[in-house]
Write an enzyme that holds these catalytic residues in place. Structure first.
Site, PDB file in Angstrom:
ATOM      1  N   GLY A  27      -2.550   6.155  -8.503  1.00  0.00           N
ATOM      2  CA  GLY A  27      -2.888   4.738  -8.387  1.00  0.00           C
ATOM      3  C   GLY A  27      -4.035   4.384  -9.307  1.00  0.00           C
ATOM      4  O   GLY A  27      -4.769   5.254  -9.789  1.00  0.00           O
ATOM      5  N   ASN A  28      -4.192   3.090  -9.552  1.00  0.00           N
ATOM      6  CA  ASN A  28      -5.283   2.624 -10.400  1.00  0.00           C
ATOM      7  C   ASN A  28      -5.500   1.140 -10.182  1.00  0.00           C
ATOM      8  O   ASN A  28      -4.590   0.412  -9.777  1.00  0.00           O
ATOM      9  CB  ASN A  28      -4.996   2.923 -11.880  1.00  0.00           C
ATOM     10  CG  ASN A  28      -3.580   2.564 -12.289  1.00  0.00           C
ATOM     11  OD1 ASN A  28      -3.226   1.388 -12.382  1.00  0.00           O
ATOM     12  ND2 ASN A  28      -2.747   3.580 -12.512  1.00  0.00           N
ATOM     13  N   GLY A  45      -6.060  10.238 -14.510  1.00  0.00           N
ATOM     14  CA  GLY A  45      -6.016  11.530 -13.839  1.00  0.00           C
ATOM     15  C   GLY A  45      -7.307  12.003 -13.211  1.00  0.00           C
ATOM     16  O   GLY A  45      -7.369  13.132 -12.721  1.00  0.00           O
ATOM     17  N   SER A  73      -6.560   4.880 -17.816  1.00  0.00           N
ATOM     18  CA  SER A  73      -5.300   5.134 -17.128  1.00  0.00           C
ATOM     19  C   SER A  73      -4.114   4.996 -18.071  1.00  0.00           C
ATOM     20  O   SER A  73      -4.072   4.112 -18.934  1.00  0.00           O
ATOM     21  CB  SER A  73      -5.145   4.139 -15.967  1.00  0.00           C
ATOM     22  OG  SER A  73      -3.823   4.169 -15.454  1.00  0.00           O
ATOM     23  N   HIS A  94      -2.013  -0.735  -9.274  1.00  0.00           N
ATOM     24  CA  HIS A  94      -0.726  -0.024  -9.213  1.00  0.00           C
ATOM     25  C   HIS A  94      -0.892   1.126  -8.238  1.00  0.00           C
ATOM     26  O   HIS A  94      -1.886   1.856  -8.288  1.00  0.00           O
ATOM     27  CB  HIS A  94      -0.343   0.507 -10.589  1.00  0.00           C
ATOM     28  CG  HIS A  94       0.854   1.410 -10.581  1.00  0.00           C
ATOM     29  ND1 HIS A  94       2.029   1.100  -9.931  1.00  0.00           N
ATOM     30  CD2 HIS A  94       1.052   2.637 -11.139  1.00  0.00           C
ATOM     31  CE1 HIS A  94       2.903   2.063 -10.098  1.00  0.00           C
ATOM     32  NE2 HIS A  94       2.328   3.016 -10.822  1.00  0.00           N
ATOM     33  N   HIS A  96       1.519   4.033  -5.523  1.00  0.00           N
ATOM     34  CA  HIS A  96       2.808   4.564  -5.098  1.00  0.00           C
ATOM     35  C   HIS A  96       2.806   4.590  -3.568  1.00  0.00           C
ATOM     36  O   HIS A  96       3.242   5.569  -2.959  1.00  0.00           O
ATOM     37  CB  HIS A  96       3.045   5.952  -5.696  1.00  0.00           C
ATOM     38  CG  HIS A  96       3.240   5.932  -7.175  1.00  0.00           C
ATOM     39  ND1 HIS A  96       4.491   5.963  -7.767  1.00  0.00           N
ATOM     40  CD2 HIS A  96       2.347   5.840  -8.194  1.00  0.00           C
ATOM     41  CE1 HIS A  96       4.359   5.913  -9.080  1.00  0.00           C
ATOM     42  NE2 HIS A  96       3.065   5.828  -9.370  1.00  0.00           N
ATOM     43  N   ASP A 119       3.328 -15.432   5.515  1.00  0.00           N
ATOM     44  CA  ASP A 119       1.912 -15.780   5.437  1.00  0.00           C
ATOM     45  C   ASP A 119       1.299 -15.373   4.106  1.00  0.00           C
ATOM     46  O   ASP A 119       0.290 -15.926   3.684  1.00  0.00           O
ATOM     47  CB  ASP A 119       1.130 -15.086   6.563  1.00  0.00           C
ATOM     48  CG  ASP A 119       1.295 -15.762   7.906  1.00  0.00           C
ATOM     49  OD1 ASP A 119       1.664 -16.944   7.943  1.00  0.00           O
ATOM     50  OD2 ASP A 119       1.054 -15.092   8.932  1.00  0.00           O
ATOM     51  N   HIS A 168      10.371   3.092  -9.692  1.00  0.00           N
ATOM     52  CA  HIS A 168       9.000   3.490  -9.991  1.00  0.00           C
ATOM     53  C   HIS A 168       8.065   3.212  -8.811  1.00  0.00           C
ATOM     54  O   HIS A 168       7.721   4.124  -8.057  1.00  0.00           O
ATOM     55  CB  HIS A 168       8.537   2.766 -11.266  1.00  0.00           C
ATOM     56  CG  HIS A 168       7.187   3.166 -11.756  1.00  0.00           C
ATOM     57  ND1 HIS A 168       6.700   2.744 -12.982  1.00  0.00           N
ATOM     58  CD2 HIS A 168       6.210   3.921 -11.209  1.00  0.00           C
ATOM     59  CE1 HIS A 168       5.490   3.252 -13.157  1.00  0.00           C
ATOM     60  NE2 HIS A 168       5.173   3.968 -12.093  1.00  0.00           N
ATOM     61  N   TYR A 226      -5.688 -22.570   7.179  1.00  0.00           N
ATOM     62  CA  TYR A 226      -6.002 -21.305   7.845  1.00  0.00           C
ATOM     63  C   TYR A 226      -7.276 -20.713   7.252  1.00  0.00           C
ATOM     64  O   TYR A 226      -7.452 -20.693   6.036  1.00  0.00           O
ATOM     65  CB  TYR A 226      -4.852 -20.316   7.654  1.00  0.00           C
ATOM     66  CG  TYR A 226      -5.121 -18.941   8.226  1.00  0.00           C
ATOM     67  CD1 TYR A 226      -4.774 -18.625   9.530  1.00  0.00           C
ATOM     68  CD2 TYR A 226      -5.747 -17.970   7.456  1.00  0.00           C
ATOM     69  CE1 TYR A 226      -5.018 -17.367  10.052  1.00  0.00           C
ATOM     70  CE2 TYR A 226      -6.005 -16.706   7.959  1.00  0.00           C
ATOM     71  CZ  TYR A 226      -5.636 -16.409   9.267  1.00  0.00           C
ATOM     72  OH  TYR A 226      -5.899 -15.162   9.779  1.00  0.00           O
TER      73      TYR A 226
END
Length: 257
Positions: A27-28, A45, A73, A94, A96, A119, A168, A226
């Protein structure tokens, strides 16, 4: 020189971990400073454990490193593609995350089955087409961004602030990096609820349009009522209300790795 931007991006990356959206280094998060023409992003990494603002990489809009000793990244070209196409967004993430990635791998959009989804997202969360062999071979990460842009040709990215890249995983975006994290958290939860609903009732119908419109409009847009409005924070007709994203202390983030 870019301390505030790098701190925001560090906080967003740690919030991805704190909210359970990242496994290992999958993720990043990034943020853009449009006035200075730079993007800050997680290094490629590098483990979240012990990561500091000094590890965050700052690049220009052509992807050239402006500040930082690490490589950015590998998803940087996707982030840049989204920033260049959509001038109102200020952060991209991003992940996973488990359930959203299940829908991406199945090449299925996340249907809007109930008011919790409505919502936050103005209809189904779309899935892109599968990239072609040539698109994968030639500038894969840029083309990943391109298929997202292509899929949103008739959608408002501020009303549906996330997409699934087929086979992906999910990308989400927002007005800044922490807003993008907030949207990624919401995305994972609605994916989890949709999956469970479809297991219980495989023929579950999408939420009726009049209920979808009511729930979305009461939280977004000029007539939203809201929450507590943040003055002068409306962007492209999407009003922001106060909301909480888990922002872990460093020890909390490390404990969850």
């Amino acid at each position: 020189m870019f301390d505030d931007l790098k701190k925001q991006v560090l906080e967003a990356n740690l919030a991805l971990v704190g909210n359970g959206l990242v496994t290992l280094t999958w993720g990043n998060a990034s943020a853009i400073d449009r006035s200075r023409g730079v993007v800050a992003i997680k290094p490629s990494g590098v483990p979240y454990t012990g990561m500091t603002a000094n590890d965050i990489v700052v690049v220009d809009l052509d992807g050239r490193t402006v500040e930082g000793s690490h490589r950015p990244s590998s998803d940087l070209p996707t982030h840049l593609t989204l920033y260049l196409a959509w001038p109102d967004i200020g952060g991209v993430v991003h992940t996973h995350s488990l359930h959203a990635t299940m829908f991406a791998q199945a090449c299925r959009p996340i249907p809007c089955l109930g008011t919790t989804h409505a919502d936050h997202f103005h209809g189904a969360v779309p899935v892109t087409r599968v990239l072609t062999e040539c698109e994968v071979a030639d500038d894969y990460e840029t083309n990943t961004g391109a298929v997202i842009i292509e899929r949103f040709a008739e959608l408002d990215p501020l009303h549906v602030p996330a997409a699934l890249v087929a086979t992906h995983g999910p990308f989400a975006w927002g007005l800044d990096a922490l807003d993008a994290v907030h949207n990624a958290v919401a995305l994972e939860h609605v994916a989890h609820m949709a999956l469970g609903t479809l297991q219980i009732q495989p023929n579950a119908a999408s939420l009726p349009t009049h209920i979808l419109e009511k729930h979305f409009s009461r939280k977004h847009g000029p007539n939203a009522y809201y929450g507590q409005n943040i003055q002068n924070s409306s962007v492209a007709g999407r009003s922001r209300t106060t909301r909480t994203v888990y922002r872990p202390h460093r020890s909390d983030a490390i404990a969850q790795l």
